[in-house]
Design a protein around this motif. Structure first.
Motif, PDB file in Angstrom:
ATOM      1  N   VAL A  52       4.294   6.414  -5.687  1.00 11.67           N
ATOM      2  CA  VAL A  52       4.582   7.049  -4.410  1.00 11.67           C
ATOM      3  C   VAL A  52       6.049   7.471  -4.310  1.00 11.67           C
ATOM      4  CG1 VAL A  52       4.531   6.706  -1.906  1.00 11.67           C
ATOM      5  CG2 VAL A  52       2.762   5.712  -3.319  1.00 11.67           C
ATOM      6  N   ASN A  53       6.930   6.884  -5.099  1.00 13.01           N
ATOM      7  CA  ASN A  53       8.363   7.172  -4.974  1.00 13.01           C
ATOM      8  C   ASN A  53       8.713   8.660  -4.988  1.00 13.01           C
ATOM      9  OD1 ASN A  53       9.405   4.682  -4.416  1.00 13.01           O
ATOM     10  ND2 ASN A  53       9.952   4.209  -6.532  1.00 13.01           N
ATOM     11  N   PRO A  54       8.158   9.460  -5.878  1.00 10.03           N
ATOM     12  CA  PRO A  54       8.519  10.878  -5.863  1.00 10.03           C
ATOM     13  C   PRO A  54       8.133  11.583  -4.555  1.00 10.03           C
ATOM     14  CG  PRO A  54       7.471  10.324  -7.943  1.00 10.03           C
ATOM     15  CD  PRO A  54       7.327   9.139  -7.034  1.00 10.03           C
ATOM     16  N   GLU A  55       7.125  11.097  -3.881  1.00 13.50           N
ATOM     17  CA  GLU A  55       6.638  11.719  -2.651  1.00 13.50           C
ATOM     18  C   GLU A  55       7.017  10.927  -1.403  1.00 13.50           C
ATOM     19  OE1 GLU A  55       5.401  14.629  -3.012  1.00 13.50           O
ATOM     20  OE2 GLU A  55       5.195  14.505  -5.180  1.00 13.50           O
ATOM     21  N   ARG A  56       7.872   9.935  -1.563  1.00 20.68           N
ATOM     22  CA  ARG A  56       8.199   9.020  -0.466  1.00 20.68           C
ATOM     23  C   ARG A  56       8.714   9.749   0.767  1.00 20.68           C
ATOM     24  NH1 ARG A  56      12.030   5.465   1.727  1.00 20.68           N
ATOM     25  NH2 ARG A  56      11.258   3.337   1.895  1.00 20.68           N
ATOM     26  N   ASP A  57       9.703  10.606   0.605  1.00 19.55           N
ATOM     27  CA  ASP A  57      10.293  11.300   1.753  1.00 19.55           C
ATOM     28  C   ASP A  57       9.262  12.178   2.467  1.00 19.55           C
ATOM     29  OD1 ASP A  57      12.739  10.105   1.306  1.00 19.55           O
ATOM     30  OD2 ASP A  57      13.479  11.760   0.060  1.00 19.55           O
ATOM     31  N   TRP A  58       8.458  12.889   1.681  1.00 21.61           N
ATOM     32  CA  TRP A  58       7.417  13.734   2.268  1.00 21.61           C
ATOM     33  C   TRP A  58       6.427  12.882   3.064  1.00 21.61           C
ATOM     34  CZ3 TRP A  58       2.109  13.687   1.617  1.00 21.61           C
ATOM     35  CH2 TRP A  58       1.421  14.756   2.188  1.00 21.61           C
ATOM     36  N   LEU A  59       5.976  11.785   2.453  1.00 16.46           N
ATOM     37  CA  LEU A  59       4.999  10.912   3.093  1.00 16.46           C
ATOM     38  C   LEU A  59       5.560  10.293   4.373  1.00 16.46           C
ATOM     39  CD1 LEU A  59       2.254   9.544   3.066  1.00 16.46           C
ATOM     40  CD2 LEU A  59       3.203   7.818   1.529  1.00 16.46           C
ATOM     41  N   LEU A  60       6.800   9.808   4.335  1.00 20.37           N
ATOM     42  CA  LEU A  60       7.407   9.233   5.533  1.00 20.37           C
ATOM     43  C   LEU A  60       7.584  10.283   6.627  1.00 20.37           C
ATOM     44  CD1 LEU A  60      10.032   6.790   3.977  1.00 20.37           C
ATOM     45  CD2 LEU A  60       7.854   6.218   5.076  1.00 20.37           C
ATOM     46  N   GLY A  61       7.887  11.506   6.230  1.00 20.68           N
ATOM     47  CA  GLY A  61       7.996  12.593   7.203  1.00 20.68           C
ATOM     48  C   GLY A  61       6.663  12.879   7.880  1.00 20.68           C
ATOM     49  N   LEU A  63       4.188  10.766   8.223  1.00 22.23           N
ATOM     50  CA  LEU A  63       3.858   9.616   9.075  1.00 22.23           C
ATOM     51  C   LEU A  63       4.690   9.600  10.348  1.00 22.23           C
ATOM     52  CD1 LEU A  63       3.428   6.837   6.370  1.00 22.23           C
ATOM     53  CD2 LEU A  63       1.638   7.927   7.720  1.00 22.23           C
ATOM     54  N   ALA A  64       5.942  10.051  10.265  1.00 18.97           N
ATOM     55  CA  ALA A  64       6.779  10.116  11.456  1.00 18.97           C
ATOM     56  C   ALA A  64       6.253  11.164  12.431  1.00 18.97           C
ATOM     57  CB  ALA A  64       8.222  10.424  11.060  1.00 18.97           C
ATOM     58  N   ALA A  65       5.777  12.281  11.883  1.00 22.34           N
ATOM     59  CA  ALA A  65       5.256  13.357  12.730  1.00 22.34           C
ATOM     60  C   ALA A  65       3.912  12.983  13.349  1.00 22.34           C
ATOM     61  CB  ALA A  65       5.123  14.641  11.913  1.00 22.34           C
ATOM     62  N   GLU A  66       3.090  12.255  12.601  1.00 20.79           N
ATOM     63  CA  GLU A  66       1.759  11.886  13.089  1.00 20.79           C
ATOM     64  C   GLU A  66       1.410  10.478  12.579  1.00 20.79           C
ATOM     65  OE1 GLU A  66      -2.766  13.670  13.033  1.00 20.79           O
ATOM     66  OE2 GLU A  66      -1.148  14.863  12.191  1.00 20.79           O
ATOM     67  N   PRO A  67       1.829   9.440  13.316  1.00 16.60           N
ATOM     68  CA  PRO A  67       1.688   8.057  12.834  1.00 16.60           C
ATOM     69  C   PRO A  67       0.253   7.614  12.549  1.00 16.60           C
ATOM     70  CG  PRO A  67       3.124   8.139  14.756  1.00 16.60           C
ATOM     71  CD  PRO A  67       2.528   9.505  14.593  1.00 16.60           C
TER      72      PRO A  67
END
Length: 81
Positions: A52-61, A63-67
């Motif tokens: 997941v590390n390569p996509e971490r920022d995208w994934l957290l973004g 989740l922040a937009a739609e928890p």
């Protein structure tokens, strides 16, 4: 099982039967206890980097937009990009 072998003097073979594990496991667990002095799992295999590390920022973004987003919805967004 370690207490049964080390503390009570049971054989590794009889303790393995009593606790329902293989003889090899009983031997390895006691050897580790004698060598390292702990009862924790030694782990298996080497270090594997997170997928997941390569996509971490995208994934957290996302989740922040739609928890409460579902995995299916995340997959659909990823396919479109």
């Amino acid at each position: 099982m370690i207490d049964a072998i080390v503390g009570s003097g049971a054989s590794r073979r009889s303790a393995s039967r009593r606790f329902g594990v293989s003889e090899a496991s009983a031997i390895k667990w006691v050897q580790r206890h004698e060598r390292v002095g702990d009862r924790f799992c030694a782990g298996t295999g080497g270090h594997r980097p997170s997928k997941v590390n390569p996509e971490r920022d995208w994934l957290l973004g996302q989740l922040a937009a739609e928890p409460d987003i579902t995995l299916a919805a995340l997959s659909a967004i990823a396919r479109r990009q």
